[in-house]
Design a protein around this motif. Sequence first.
Motif, mmCIF file in Angstrom:
data_model
loop_
_atom_site.group_PDB
_atom_site.id
_atom_site.type_symbol
_atom_site.label_atom_id
_atom_site.label_comp_id
_atom_site.label_asym_id
_atom_site.label_seq_id
_atom_site.Cartn_x
_atom_site.Cartn_y
_atom_site.Cartn_z
ATOM 1 N N ARG A 1 0.631 -1.417 -0.239
ATOM 2 C CA ARG A 1 -0.032 0.428 -0.195
ATOM 3 C C ARG A 1 0.876 0.800 0.011
ATOM 4 N NH1 ARG A 1 -3.751 -1.997 5.053
ATOM 5 N NH2 ARG A 1 -5.152 -3.476 3.272
ATOM 6 N N GLU A 2 0.471 2.550 -1.111
ATOM 7 C CA GLU A 2 1.026 3.518 -0.188
ATOM 8 C C GLU A 2 0.215 4.721 0.344
ATOM 9 O OE1 GLU A 2 3.605 4.327 -1.313
ATOM 10 O OE2 GLU A 2 4.079 2.487 -2.441
ATOM 11 N N ARG A 3 0.298 5.993 1.178
ATOM 12 C CA ARG A 3 -0.262 6.332 1.544
ATOM 13 C C ARG A 3 -0.695 7.072 0.840
ATOM 14 N NH1 ARG A 3 1.883 11.435 5.241
ATOM 15 N NH2 ARG A 3 -0.431 12.454 5.785
ATOM 16 N N THR A 4 -2.018 8.010 0.568
ATOM 17 C CA THR A 4 -2.931 8.750 -0.166
ATOM 18 C C THR A 4 -2.231 10.033 -0.187
ATOM 19 O OG1 THR A 4 -4.792 8.733 1.264
ATOM 20 C CG2 THR A 4 -4.980 6.710 -0.115
ATOM 21 N N ASP B 1 -9.497 12.783 1.879
ATOM 22 C CA ASP B 1 -10.709 13.061 1.730
ATOM 23 C C ASP B 1 -11.479 12.174 2.977
ATOM 24 O OD1 ASP B 1 -13.151 13.398 0.691
ATOM 25 O OD2 ASP B 1 -12.429 12.450 -1.365
ATOM 26 N N GLU C 1 -5.647 3.875 4.339
ATOM 27 C CA GLU C 1 -5.279 4.831 3.506
ATOM 28 C C GLU C 1 -4.029 5.859 4.123
ATOM 29 O OE1 GLU C 1 -8.392 7.229 3.279
ATOM 30 O OE2 GLU C 1 -9.623 6.247 1.733
#
Length: 154
Positions: free
Chosen positions: A22-25, A29, A109
Amino acid sequence: MLRNPPHAGQGDLFTKAVFESRERTAVLDIDRFRLRIKSAMSAAITDRNLDRHAIASEMARTLNAPALSKAMLDAYTSPAKDQDITLVRFKALVRAIDAPELWDVAVSEDGLLVLRGDEARLAEIARLQQEQRAIGNRLKKLRSTPVHIARQEP
């Protein structure tokens, strides 16, 4: 039997990684996050076919907060309501319904992944194996050049 076996580094297009990378958004939002959390909590309760009165009662007992009611639980899990659950109450909910996967929804996220129990040990094994390969490569490179000893025997 396969004529040409696949290369060891070649992935399978049809298998999904157990622990996805995963990557940080870039931007948080908050409305989308709120909807994801509320939906995940509601789905966890529904999937387990649990009574919301019993959940609220268990949460109230855990938190020593007799005012916690089914109506509050409904507000925490309804996308139509602006009421957000606190971290302490979220933890009580996760425990009351035995839904540790909700933690993963909460942190995903940020590029984080929740590991449970022996999963952490498996991750540590993989990290050490990666380090072991790197050391092996360094040793191989050092061994590839002959060592000339300058000392002479008497």
